[in-house]
Design a protein around this motif. Structure first.
Motif, PDB file in Angstrom:
ATOM      1  N   LYS A  22       0.940  -1.280   0.088  1.00 40.06           N
ATOM      2  CA  LYS A  22      -0.429  -0.157   0.181  1.00 40.06           C
ATOM      3  C   LYS A  22       1.261   1.786  -0.049  1.00 40.06           C
ATOM      4  CE  LYS A  22      -4.067  -1.825   2.227  1.00 40.06           C
ATOM      5  NZ  LYS A  22      -4.855  -1.753   3.825  1.00 40.06           N
ATOM      6  N   GLY A  23       2.470   1.015  -0.010  1.00 37.15           N
ATOM      7  CA  GLY A  23       2.604   2.625   0.167  1.00 37.15           C
ATOM      8  C   GLY A  23       3.624   3.336   1.379  1.00 37.15           C
ATOM      9  N   THR A  24       2.749   2.189   2.536  1.00 37.03           N
ATOM     10  CA  THR A  24       3.583   2.993   3.622  1.00 37.03           C
ATOM     11  C   THR A  24       5.041   2.149   3.950  1.00 37.03           C
ATOM     12  OG1 THR A  24       2.068   0.569   4.841  1.00 37.03           O
ATOM     13  CG2 THR A  24       0.966   2.862   4.284  1.00 37.03           C
ATOM     14  N   VAL A  25       5.068   2.978   5.118  1.00 38.38           N
ATOM     15  CA  VAL A  25       6.758   2.691   5.942  1.00 38.38           C
ATOM     16  C   VAL A  25       6.679   2.160   7.062  1.00 38.38           C
ATOM     17  CG1 VAL A  25       9.062   3.102   5.821  1.00 38.38           C
ATOM     18  CG2 VAL A  25       7.796   4.440   4.044  1.00 38.38           C
ATOM     19  N   LEU A  26       6.875   1.058   7.743  1.00 42.10           N
ATOM     20  CA  LEU A  26       6.827   0.214   8.812  1.00 42.10           C
ATOM     21  C   LEU A  26       8.799   0.539   9.536  1.00 42.10           C
ATOM     22  CD1 LEU A  26       4.607  -3.483   8.586  1.00 42.10           C
ATOM     23  CD2 LEU A  26       4.417  -0.711   9.277  1.00 42.10           C
ATOM     24  N   ILE A  27       9.048   1.785  10.317  1.00 40.89           N
ATOM     25  CA  ILE A  27      10.133   1.540  10.854  1.00 40.89           C
ATOM     26  C   ILE A  27      10.617   0.418  12.088  1.00 40.89           C
ATOM     27  CG2 ILE A  27      11.828   3.093  11.473  1.00 40.89           C
ATOM     28  CD1 ILE A  27      10.157   5.183   9.857  1.00 40.89           C
ATOM     29  N   GLN A  28      11.285  -0.301  12.177  1.00 34.95           N
ATOM     30  CA  GLN A  28      11.978  -0.754  13.131  1.00 34.95           C
ATOM     31  C   GLN A  28      12.895  -0.465  13.758  1.00 34.95           C
ATOM     32  OE1 GLN A  28      10.777  -3.105  10.412  1.00 34.95           O
ATOM     33  NE2 GLN A  28       9.329  -3.233  10.616  1.00 34.95           N
ATOM     34  N   TYR A  29      12.909  -0.223  15.205  1.00 36.79           N
ATOM     35  CA  TYR A  29      14.547   0.083  16.021  1.00 36.79           C
ATOM     36  C   TYR A  29      15.114  -1.061  17.000  1.00 36.79           C
ATOM     37  CZ  TYR A  29      17.372   1.794  19.343  1.00 36.79           C
ATOM     38  OH  TYR A  29      18.715   2.336  19.767  1.00 36.79           O
ATOM     39  N   GLU A  30      15.950  -2.107  16.164  1.00 40.20           N
ATOM     40  CA  GLU A  30      16.328  -3.143  16.879  1.00 40.20           C
ATOM     41  C   GLU A  30      15.699  -4.370  17.287  1.00 40.20           C
ATOM     42  OE1 GLU A  30      17.609  -2.244  20.600  1.00 40.20           O
ATOM     43  OE2 GLU A  30      19.352  -1.299  20.484  1.00 40.20           O
TER      44      GLU A  30
END
Length: 82
Positions: A22-30
């Motif tokens: 869908k064009g969303t960005v999922l950002i993860q930290y560690e």
């Protein structure tokens, strides 16, 4: 970039991202998801990531800036962690 990352935290590559269909960005930290970027902001972020894709420290810096100051050191630890 040495002025921005004085403790060399970004060289450890703590941030990762995933672009959905869908064009969303999922950002993860560690490994933990911390932010979801949608719509226009996601389009701009994807374009900026593609510009500097080969330069890993720049991508890490982009992800750190988009997440803001989410870690201030006052997060509570779990019941079993001390």
């Amino acid at each position: 970039m040495s002025d921005i990352d004085k403790r060399n935290r970004l060289s450890e590559e703590p941030f990762s991202y995933q672009i959905t269909k869908k064009g969303t960005v999922l950002i993860q930290y560690e490994g933990k998801q911390i932010k979801i970027v949608k719509e226009k902001e996601a389009e701009r972020l994807i374009a900026r990531i593609q510009e500097v894709e080969r330069n890993t420290p720049e991508v890490q810096l982009l992800l750190a800036k988009i997440t803001g100051n989410f870690k201030r050191g006052n997060e509570r630890l779990g019941k079993n962690k001390k």
